[in-house]
Design a protein around this motif. Structure first.
Motif, PDB file in Angstrom:
ATOM      1  N   ILE A 114      -2.970  19.616   2.456  1.00  0.00           N
ATOM      2  CA  ILE A 114      -3.026  21.067   2.661  1.00  0.00           C
ATOM      3  C   ILE A 114      -2.686  21.402   4.104  1.00  0.00           C
ATOM      4  O   ILE A 114      -1.925  22.343   4.387  1.00  0.00           O
ATOM      5  N   ALA A 115      -3.223  20.644   5.039  1.00  0.00           N
ATOM      6  CA  ALA A 115      -2.935  20.902   6.455  1.00  0.00           C
ATOM      7  C   ALA A 115      -1.448  20.726   6.733  1.00  0.00           C
ATOM      8  O   ALA A 115      -0.851  21.495   7.499  1.00  0.00           O
ATOM      9  N   ASN A 116      -0.833  19.729   6.124  1.00  0.00           N
ATOM     10  CA  ASN A 116       0.607  19.544   6.314  1.00  0.00           C
ATOM     11  C   ASN A 116       1.385  20.717   5.759  1.00  0.00           C
ATOM     12  O   ASN A 116       2.406  21.128   6.324  1.00  0.00           O
ATOM     13  N   THR A 117       0.920  21.264   4.650  1.00  0.00           N
ATOM     14  CA  THR A 117       1.583  22.436   4.071  1.00  0.00           C
ATOM     15  C   THR A 117       1.492  23.610   5.036  1.00  0.00           C
ATOM     16  O   THR A 117       2.482  24.328   5.244  1.00  0.00           O
ATOM     17  N   VAL A 118       0.315  23.799   5.620  1.00  0.00           N
ATOM     18  CA  VAL A 118       0.146  24.880   6.594  1.00  0.00           C
ATOM     19  C   VAL A 118       1.115  24.684   7.750  1.00  0.00           C
ATOM     20  O   VAL A 118       1.768  25.625   8.207  1.00  0.00           O
ATOM     21  N   ARG A 119       1.218  23.448   8.210  1.00  0.00           N
ATOM     22  CA  ARG A 119       2.129  23.167   9.335  1.00  0.00           C
ATOM     23  C   ARG A 119       3.561  23.473   8.982  1.00  0.00           C
ATOM     24  O   ARG A 119       4.314  24.031   9.775  1.00  0.00           O
ATOM     25  N   THR A 125      15.833  20.452  -4.371  1.00  0.00           N
ATOM     26  CA  THR A 125      14.560  20.790  -5.020  1.00  0.00           C
ATOM     27  C   THR A 125      13.448  20.974  -4.001  1.00  0.00           C
ATOM     28  O   THR A 125      12.278  21.003  -4.340  1.00  0.00           O
ATOM     29  N   ARG A 126      13.827  21.090  -2.748  1.00  0.00           N
ATOM     30  CA  ARG A 126      12.805  21.150  -1.708  1.00  0.00           C
ATOM     31  C   ARG A 126      11.968  22.419  -1.827  1.00  0.00           C
ATOM     32  O   ARG A 126      12.471  23.516  -2.055  1.00  0.00           O
ATOM     33  N   SER A 127      10.645  22.276  -1.674  1.00  0.00           N
ATOM     34  CA  SER A 127       9.772  23.452  -1.633  1.00  0.00           C
ATOM     35  C   SER A 127       8.599  23.093  -0.729  1.00  0.00           C
ATOM     36  O   SER A 127       8.503  21.977  -0.237  1.00  0.00           O
ATOM     37  N   PHE A 128       7.711  24.029  -0.535  1.00  0.00           N
ATOM     38  CA  PHE A 128       6.526  23.749   0.279  1.00  0.00           C
ATOM     39  C   PHE A 128       5.619  22.733  -0.388  1.00  0.00           C
ATOM     40  O   PHE A 128       4.724  22.196   0.239  1.00  0.00           O
ATOM     41  N   PHE A 129       5.868  22.471  -1.681  1.00  0.00           N
ATOM     42  CA  PHE A 129       5.022  21.522  -2.395  1.00  0.00           C
ATOM     43  C   PHE A 129       5.644  20.136  -2.483  1.00  0.00           C
ATOM     44  O   PHE A 129       5.059  19.234  -3.078  1.00  0.00           O
ATOM     45  N   SER A 130       6.820  19.981  -1.883  1.00  0.00           N
ATOM     46  CA  SER A 130       7.537  18.706  -2.024  1.00  0.00           C
ATOM     47  C   SER A 130       6.709  17.531  -1.552  1.00  0.00           C
ATOM     48  O   SER A 130       6.681  16.482  -2.197  1.00  0.00           O
ATOM     49  N   GLU A 131       6.049  17.698  -0.416  1.00  0.00           N
ATOM     50  CA  GLU A 131       5.296  16.562   0.100  1.00  0.00           C
ATOM     51  C   GLU A 131       4.113  16.246  -0.800  1.00  0.00           C
ATOM     52  O   GLU A 131       3.831  15.089  -1.093  1.00  0.00           O
ATOM     53  N   ILE A 132       3.432  17.300  -1.260  1.00  0.00           N
ATOM     54  CA  ILE A 132       2.249  17.065  -2.083  1.00  0.00           C
ATOM     55  C   ILE A 132       2.623  16.327  -3.368  1.00  0.00           C
ATOM     56  O   ILE A 132       1.936  15.386  -3.780  1.00  0.00           O
ATOM     57  N   ILE A 133       3.721  16.744  -4.003  1.00  0.00           N
ATOM     58  CA  ILE A 133       4.048  16.089  -5.268  1.00  0.00           C
ATOM     59  C   ILE A 133       4.672  14.716  -5.060  1.00  0.00           C
ATOM     60  O   ILE A 133       4.804  13.947  -6.011  1.00  0.00           O
ATOM     61  N   TYR A 159       0.836  -1.194   0.000  1.00  0.00           N
ATOM     62  CA  TYR A 159       0.000   0.000   0.000  1.00  0.00           C
ATOM     63  C   TYR A 159       0.872   1.246   0.000  1.00  0.00           C
ATOM     64  O   TYR A 159       1.955   1.262   0.577  1.00  0.00           O
ATOM     65  N   SER A 160       0.368   2.265  -0.663  1.00  0.00           N
ATOM     66  CA  SER A 160       1.121   3.504  -0.838  1.00  0.00           C
ATOM     67  C   SER A 160       0.490   4.599   0.020  1.00  0.00           C
ATOM     68  O   SER A 160      -0.672   4.495   0.418  1.00  0.00           O
ATOM     69  N   SER A 161       1.277   5.647   0.278  1.00  0.00           N
ATOM     70  CA  SER A 161       0.795   6.708   1.165  1.00  0.00           C
ATOM     71  C   SER A 161       0.949   8.076   0.533  1.00  0.00           C
ATOM     72  O   SER A 161       1.631   8.259  -0.476  1.00  0.00           O
ATOM     73  N   SER A 162       0.322   9.038   1.196  1.00  0.00           N
ATOM     74  CA  SER A 162       0.378  10.422   0.726  1.00  0.00           C
ATOM     75  C   SER A 162       1.724  11.063   1.016  1.00  0.00           C
ATOM     76  O   SER A 162       1.960  12.195   0.602  1.00  0.00           O
TER      77      SER A 162
END
Lengths: 447, 267
Positions: B66-71, A243-251, A210-213
């Motif tokens: 989104i919440a993680n981004t806010v954090r 390449t770290r940014s605030f969007f790193s986790e989302i992507i 299983y994969s995660s966010s």
């Protein structure tokens, strides 16, 4: 050219023989296509898919469809919406019984006193009818939205997965399921990670992934414990600090995970890349393919319009040598793992006529745009290809573009094999000729 | 967490100046462009969280991300010392300006009395209109089919900030600092709404927005539309919305029941 549905297609899936292709849409309808049999009189029509059966679920949109391998004359598939999984039986009927004693042809019960002789009912031929009936309903096991289902290789069990839990079912038992993964925290405000997809190993019936966010994959062995929270393998690539940014986790959030057919690899799709993992190597992927890296500089805009949360699927071809995934502007991408070549193709009515050759597309990143290229800023982000499937043995793919289904296949025309790229060439002389003209040839059949 | 001294790049090609060692002095040394961009990202994220329950398809994964981004933004601002500065500035502000948290705590608009909320929302919109107006005008062009503009997203935004910065700083800060202590309960309430629930009744939301000054129409339209009206969701809403509003209240009752059952069963 037919457009059969006004609803957005939400899933596509070939069955294990490739004879059938199922699609589900957001209106809750399932349409099954069947491949035409070869016929000597019309050889060019070999392999076209036509509508076989359509059935409507009462509930909401279909999230996933998975076929069961065929065991008798009937076909079985599992479909799921947000809460409930259903097992459907699709069967053909071309005969019906006539000549009952106790009821007449309309089905009305006859008065027994009027019956003077007995007869044996006989089966009479009728027009072929394809029926779909719901045989099992697996419900009340999910509080959160189901994102995936996967049938086990033992053909007796399957898993259904929502954002926080994975449940194991027996196909025969609908009132009970086993919870085998639960990542719900005691305090919901501590929730920082959700499950995005899960799949059984194609051969090992006790193994699933299983994969995660957060961009990680866990490979679990059900023999070790009843509750598989302790994973047996943990796959994650360390982050690149440059390449770290605030969007790193989302992507990095994984939108799809698929085992290879041979069971040795895992493929994952995150927002910008597709990665192939060797099951023996957990610390980094074996291969990484850039799907649309030109979007890396646009992540803030894509966050604003929510496109950054789009969940793209990925798929292997039958021999695990080519992988495919979708993108925006109705583009989809194929990567040949052996030659390391890749191609971008477009699924659109404007650019495709029936039996035409698909032209590879190219996105221009900066500087001068060549004639056939499209610039990043002209891409249409409302046209996204999220769902694709590949025939288990042949080079036939089905691609869902919003509410249209495209089926592409390579085609033998006389002695010429129209796919010099994927290496199925009969004559080396012909290959040279076709290589000169086109990089990649596919015929388009648009439904 | 990233090592100290490494600045995150702002993904739209506007990179921040490399930072010095973090600390109170770093707050002043921070590139103001970077901090403004970070601020706008924080605002955008908070709005998205607020409007999560307005989505056609509620999406727990999206909310968690989104919440993680806010954090992450909050953590970085705490490290840089800017968070503490804002908290200090906040203590002088009256609490009736701290509207973001109230809106975020609102779980189900149908169940709460609508009366205080329109006023609160109106205030939020008024405060944010200066900042958001320019950006939202761009967005309203893009809303039917989201295409990216040629200029980076934050370009026009930061120029409007320059004009309004002094006037807006205080209001902006007041929203920010309250969000810290209340954020956790807000997050829980936002996530708490993700057990199978349907979107709330549209008529209630329309009532909320009915008090708003029509000059903010563009903002309203986009706030209502942008998370909900995806490119082809427009089609969907045209065909589905009448049914949605009539059955939404029944569905929300059923889902309350599901929620209660889940607690009782303790699963």
């Amino acid at each position: 050219m037919r457009c059969f549905s006004a609803d957005i297609i939400s899933t596509v899936e070939f069955n294990s023989s490739g004879e059938l292709l199922a699609t589900g849409d957001k209106g809750g309808r399932v349409v099954v296509f069947q491949r035409e049999q070869e016929s000597k009189s019309q050889p060019q029509r070999r392999g076209e898919y036509n509508v076989y059966s359509t059935f409507q679920k009462i509930e909401e949109k279909i999230n996933k469809i998975k076929w069961l391998p065929q065991q008798n004359a009937a076909y079985f598939l599992l479909s799921t919406n947000d809460k409930t999984v259903k097992l459907w039986k699709i069967s053909e009927r071309d005969k019906r019984p006539e000549g009952y004693n106790l009821k007449d042809e309309d089905g009305r019960i006859r008065d027994p006193s009027t019956i003077t002789s007995l007869r044996v009912p006989v089966l009479q031929p009728m027009d072929l009818m394809v029926e779909a009936t719901a045989r099992r309903v697996f419900s009340n096991a999910h509080t959160y939205h189901i994102n995936s289902i996967s049938v086990n290789s033992d053909l007796q069990t399957f898993i259904s997965t929502d954002d926080l839990r994975v449940n194991l079912w027996n196909l025969e038992i609908t009132d009970r399921s086993f919870n085998i993964v639960d990542i719900k925290p005691a305090n919901m405000e501590e929730l920082t990670e959700v499950i995005t997809s899960a799949e059984f190993h194609p051969q090992q019936c006790h193994t699933f992934a299983y994969s995660s966010s957060k961009g990680s994959i866990r490979l679990c062995d059900m023999r070790q414990a009843a509750l598989c929270d302790k994973h047996c393998k943990y796959f994650e690539e360390p982050e690149d600090p440059s390449t770290r940014s605030f969007f790193s986790e989302i992507i990095s959030s994984i939108s799809d995970v698929k085992f290879s057919h041979n069971g040795r690899y895992l493929m994952t799709r995150d927002y910008l890349t597709v990665k192939v993992w060797d099951l023996q190597m957990e610390n980094k992927p074996l291969e990484t393919y850039q799907v649309h890296d030109y979007l890396r500089g646009k992540l803030c805009s894509l966050y604003e319009n929510d496109c950054i949360f789009d969940k793209f699927e990925c798929v292997w071809n039958g021999s695990d040598s080519v992988i495919m995934t979708g993108s925006y502007n109705n583009f989809f991408r194929m990567f040949d793992r052996n030659t390391k070549r890749d191609v971008t193709l477009e699924a659109s009515r404007e650019n495709s006529k029936p039996r035409a050759i698909l032209k590879p597309r190219k996105v221009c990143v900066g500087g001068k745009r060549r004639k056939d290229e499209i610039s990043v800023d002209s891409l249409d982000f409302s046209k996204k290809i999220l769902h694709t499937t590949w025939h288990p043995h042949e080079n036939i793919i089905a691609v869902a573009a919003t509410n249209n289904l495209y089926i592409f296949q390579d085609k033998v025309v006389g002695l010429f094999i129209w796919n010099s790229r994927w290496g199925r060439v009969k004559s080396s002389k012909l290959q040279r000729t076709w290589n000169d003209l086109v990089q990649n040839c596919y015929l388009v059949i648009i439904y | 967490m990233f090592p100290k001294g490494t600045k995150r790049k702002f993904a739209d090609g506007e990179e921040a100046a490399p930072s010095e060692a973090p600390g109170p002095t770093a707050a002043r040394a921070l590139s103001s462009a970077y901090s403004l961009q970070r601020q706008s990202l924080l605002d955008m994220s908070l709005i998205k969280l607020q409007l999560c329950h307005m989505l056609v398809e509620p999406n727990l994964c999206r909310s968690v991300l989104i919440a993680n981004t806010v954090r992450q933004i909050q953590e970085e601002m705490t490290q840089d010392g800017t968070w503490q500065i804002m908290t200090q500035a906040l203590s002088q502000c009256p609490s009736d300006r701290l509207v973001a948290s109230e809106v975020l705590c609102r779980q189900d608009p149908a169940s709460q009395s609508p009366k205080p909320v329109p006023a609160a929302l109106e205030q939020t919109l008024q405060e944010e209109s200066y900042q958001e107006e320019v950006v939202m005008e761009e967005d309203s062009h893009a809303a039917p089919s989201p295409q990216l503009s040629g200029a980076p997203y934050l370009g026009p935004f930061s120029s409007s900030w320059d004009e309004e910065e002094e006037a807006e700083d205080e209001e902006e800060d007041s929203e920010e600092s309250v969000s810290e202590p209340e954020e956790e309960s807000r997050t829980e309430q936002v996530f708490g709404t993700f057990e199978i629930k349907q979107p709330p009744a549209d008529p209630a939301l329309e009532e909320l927005f009915s008090d708003v000054d029509p000059s903010y129409y563009d903002l309203d339209t986009v706030l209502m539309q942008s998370p909900k009206m995806g490119p082809y969701d427009l089609l969907e809403s045209l065909s589905h919305s009448p049914a949605l509003s009539s059955t939404a209240s029944c569905r929300s009752d059923l889902n309350e029941l599901d929620h209660i059952m889940e607690i009782i069963v303790g699963s």
